[in-house]
Motif scaffolding. Structure first.
Motif, PDB file in Angstrom:
ATOM      1  N   VAL A  27       8.738 -40.445 -14.088  1.00  0.00           N
ATOM      2  CA  VAL A  27       8.490 -41.580 -14.973  1.00  0.00           C
ATOM      3  C   VAL A  27       9.317 -42.758 -14.473  1.00  0.00           C
ATOM      4  CG1 VAL A  27       8.499 -42.445 -17.334  1.00  0.00           C
ATOM      5  CG2 VAL A  27       8.137 -39.994 -16.899  1.00  0.00           C
ATOM      6  N   ASP A  28       8.678 -43.718 -13.874  1.00  0.00           N
ATOM      7  CA  ASP A  28       9.377 -44.863 -13.315  1.00  0.00           C
ATOM      8  C   ASP A  28      10.067 -45.638 -14.433  1.00  0.00           C
ATOM      9  OD1 ASP A  28      10.123 -47.217 -11.900  1.00  0.00           O
ATOM     10  OD2 ASP A  28       8.427 -46.959 -10.538  1.00  0.00           O
ATOM     11  N   GLY A  29      11.388 -45.820 -14.303  1.00  0.00           N
ATOM     12  CA  GLY A  29      12.120 -46.679 -15.221  1.00  0.00           C
ATOM     13  C   GLY A  29      12.649 -46.032 -16.480  1.00  0.00           C
ATOM     14  N   LEU A  30      12.588 -44.712 -16.604  1.00  0.00           N
ATOM     15  CA  LEU A  30      13.064 -44.048 -17.820  1.00  0.00           C
ATOM     16  C   LEU A  30      14.490 -43.555 -17.618  1.00  0.00           C
ATOM     17  CD1 LEU A  30      12.603 -43.020 -20.686  1.00  0.00           C
ATOM     18  CD2 LEU A  30      11.668 -40.908 -19.686  1.00  0.00           C
ATOM     19  N   GLY A  31      15.457 -44.344 -18.024  1.00  0.00           N
ATOM     20  CA  GLY A  31      16.851 -43.931 -17.933  1.00  0.00           C
ATOM     21  C   GLY A  31      17.233 -42.984 -19.056  1.00  0.00           C
ATOM     22  N   ALA A  32      18.259 -42.177 -18.797  1.00  0.00           N
ATOM     23  CA  ALA A  32      18.736 -41.252 -19.826  1.00  0.00           C
ATOM     24  C   ALA A  32      19.259 -42.004 -21.046  1.00  0.00           C
ATOM     25  CB  ALA A  32      19.821 -40.357 -19.246  1.00  0.00           C
ATOM     26  N   ALA A  33      19.937 -43.120 -20.827  1.00  0.00           N
ATOM     27  CA  ALA A  33      20.473 -43.889 -21.951  1.00  0.00           C
ATOM     28  C   ALA A  33      19.351 -44.464 -22.802  1.00  0.00           C
ATOM     29  CB  ALA A  33      21.368 -45.008 -21.431  1.00  0.00           C
ATOM     30  N   GLN A  34      18.301 -44.960 -22.148  1.00  0.00           N
ATOM     31  CA  GLN A  34      17.191 -45.537 -22.902  1.00  0.00           C
ATOM     32  C   GLN A  34      16.447 -44.458 -23.704  1.00  0.00           C
ATOM     33  OE1 GLN A  34      17.037 -46.608 -19.087  1.00  0.00           O
ATOM     34  NE2 GLN A  34      18.861 -47.472 -20.009  1.00  0.00           N
ATOM     35  N   LEU A  35      16.246 -43.292 -23.089  1.00  0.00           N
ATOM     36  CA  LEU A  35      15.612 -42.201 -23.821  1.00  0.00           C
ATOM     37  C   LEU A  35      16.459 -41.783 -25.011  1.00  0.00           C
ATOM     38  CD1 LEU A  35      13.452 -40.032 -24.182  1.00  0.00           C
ATOM     39  CD2 LEU A  35      14.714 -38.610 -22.536  1.00  0.00           C
ATOM     40  N   GLY A  36      17.763 -41.716 -24.818  1.00  0.00           N
ATOM     41  CA  GLY A  36      18.639 -41.339 -25.912  1.00  0.00           C
ATOM     42  C   GLY A  36      18.580 -42.316 -27.074  1.00  0.00           C
ATOM     43  N   HIS A 216      15.194 -44.294 -11.950  1.00  0.00           N
ATOM     44  CA  HIS A 216      16.300 -45.177 -12.331  1.00  0.00           C
ATOM     45  C   HIS A 216      16.162 -45.496 -13.807  1.00  0.00           C
ATOM     46  CE1 HIS A 216      13.438 -48.517 -12.558  1.00  0.00           C
ATOM     47  NE2 HIS A 216      12.995 -48.164 -11.356  1.00  0.00           N
ATOM     48  N   GLY A 217      17.235 -46.022 -14.389  1.00  0.00           N
ATOM     49  CA  GLY A 217      17.169 -46.587 -15.724  1.00  0.00           C
ATOM     50  C   GLY A 217      17.010 -48.096 -15.638  1.00  0.00           C
ATOM     51  N   MET A 218      17.493 -48.793 -16.666  1.00  0.00           N
ATOM     52  CA  MET A 218      17.226 -50.228 -16.722  1.00  0.00           C
ATOM     53  C   MET A 218      18.199 -50.897 -17.684  1.00  0.00           C
ATOM     54  SD  MET A 218      13.461 -51.919 -17.393  1.00  0.00           S
ATOM     55  CE  MET A 218      12.799 -51.226 -15.868  1.00  0.00           C
TER      56      MET A 218
END
Length: 342
Positions: A27-36, A216-218
């Motif tokens: 999934v392009d652009g799905l960071g762990a912090a953003q998912l959290g 990566h995240g964002m």
């Protein structure tokens, strides 16, 4: 890649059990912090077993996908940034500007996982014959689907072929770049993705595993975080590669002096390091001698919510979501398990 080892019944870094087939969803652009922070909108992904990993530096798609499909870091495979210096040809984009000195067969220097096991790559049709596809997905049978639903349907069918399946979804990243990951539109894309993952996981044969991860995240950068480089700092700079969250400067003269001047200007807004310092710190893994000339003499990696531009009129300043640097919001990505891997 641990999933390919699991298909051979061999020990692997993730401890995955033996399987007949595996799907790796990127999934392009799905960071762990953003998912959290949006876990309530993605209960399937947020509640799945697994955790998170670092996708590697620079935290950008070209580098991270090459690392994922080769199992090596940028210093080995040679895709060292979004834009990179190509000796004799200047700065070229590592996703689009293939050909000539950037031959897909040789510029990306490492064998891919797909050259070792039966493999299927699923992405958008427009990428089927691209140089980047030939560089990082070589060895896989490429199948194109225009929509997220089309690609997930192809993955459901491919799961029955007992192959290693790579499934790429770029829509979340596009929403993040245009509107920011904190926008309602980004959350809508995440909800749709989460529903598609739930359906795919439920449809898997019992002996097929699914891994969901990202490149990566964002971070969202508003115009108050735009830093425009003073002209005098650019005088010794011959080429600027990378991207606004991680510039790579090819300089004429003393790289240490250039790095110090940029540190003085940026203060705590960025990490500034010479090529030698980056290599010694291991940010790119062990750097091969053939890869070294591609690297900037000076790296400028933004901290906090800053982005660094060499041109005040750069049209890229309209981009909200950005990445490329060393923050955990950019480097850390989910690693979630489903099916036979759960």
């Amino acid at each position: 890649m641990s999933s390919s080892l699991a298909m051979r019944g061999e020990p692997n870094a993730l401890g995955l059990p033996p399987v007949a087939g595996a799907i790796v969803l990127l999934v392009d652009g799905l960071g762990a912090a953003q998912l959290g922070q949006r876990a309530g909108h993605a209960r399937t992904l947020a509640g799945a077993p697994g955790g998170s990993i670092e996708a590697g530096f620079p935290s950008t798609t070209a580098t991270a996908l090459a690392s994922l499909t080769t199992g090596g870091l940028a210093g080995a495979h040679g895709i060292v940034g979004y834009d990179a210096f190509v000796p004799g040809a200047g700065v070229r984009n590592q996703l689009r500007d293939w050909g000539g000195a950037m031959d897909p067969v040789t510029w990306q220097r490492s064998p891919t996982i797909f050259e070792r096991v039966p493999a299927i790559a699923i992405g958008e049709p427009k990428h089927a014959a691209s140089g980047f596809t030939h560089a990082v997905l070589r060895g896989a049978d490429y199948r194109g689907g225009r929509s997220v639903a089309d690609r997930f349907a192809l993955a459901r069918d491919a799961a029955r072929e007992r192959s290693l399946v790579y499934l790429y979804v770029p829509e979340l990243d596009r929403a993040g770049h245009e509107l920011g990951w904190q926008s309602p539109e980004w959350t809508d894309e995440l909800e749709q993705l989460d529903g598609a993952v739930a359906e795919l996981a439920a449809a898997l044969p019992r002996d097929v595993g699914l891994i969901v991860t990202a490149d990566h995240g964002m971070v969202d950068v508003d115009p108050t975080g735009h830093l425009v480089v003073p002209h005098e700092l650019l005088e010794p700079v011959a080429h600027v590669a990378g991207e606004p969250r991680c510039l790579q400067l090819q300089v004429e003269g003393d790289a240490d002096a250039v790095a110090e001047a940029w540190r003085s200007w940026l203060g705590d807004a960025a990490w500034v390091a010479t090529r030698a310092e980056v290599a010694a710190a291991g940010w790119l893994g062990e750097v091969d001698a053939e890869v070294e000339p591609r690297l900037g003499h000076v790296f400028v990696a933004a901290r906090k919510r800053f982005a660094i531009y060499v041109d005040e009129a750069d049209p890229g300043r309209g981009m909200v979501g950005q990445h490329g640097s060393l923050t955990q919001d950019e480097l850390r990505v989910p690693l979630r398990r489903f099916g036979a891997f759960a």
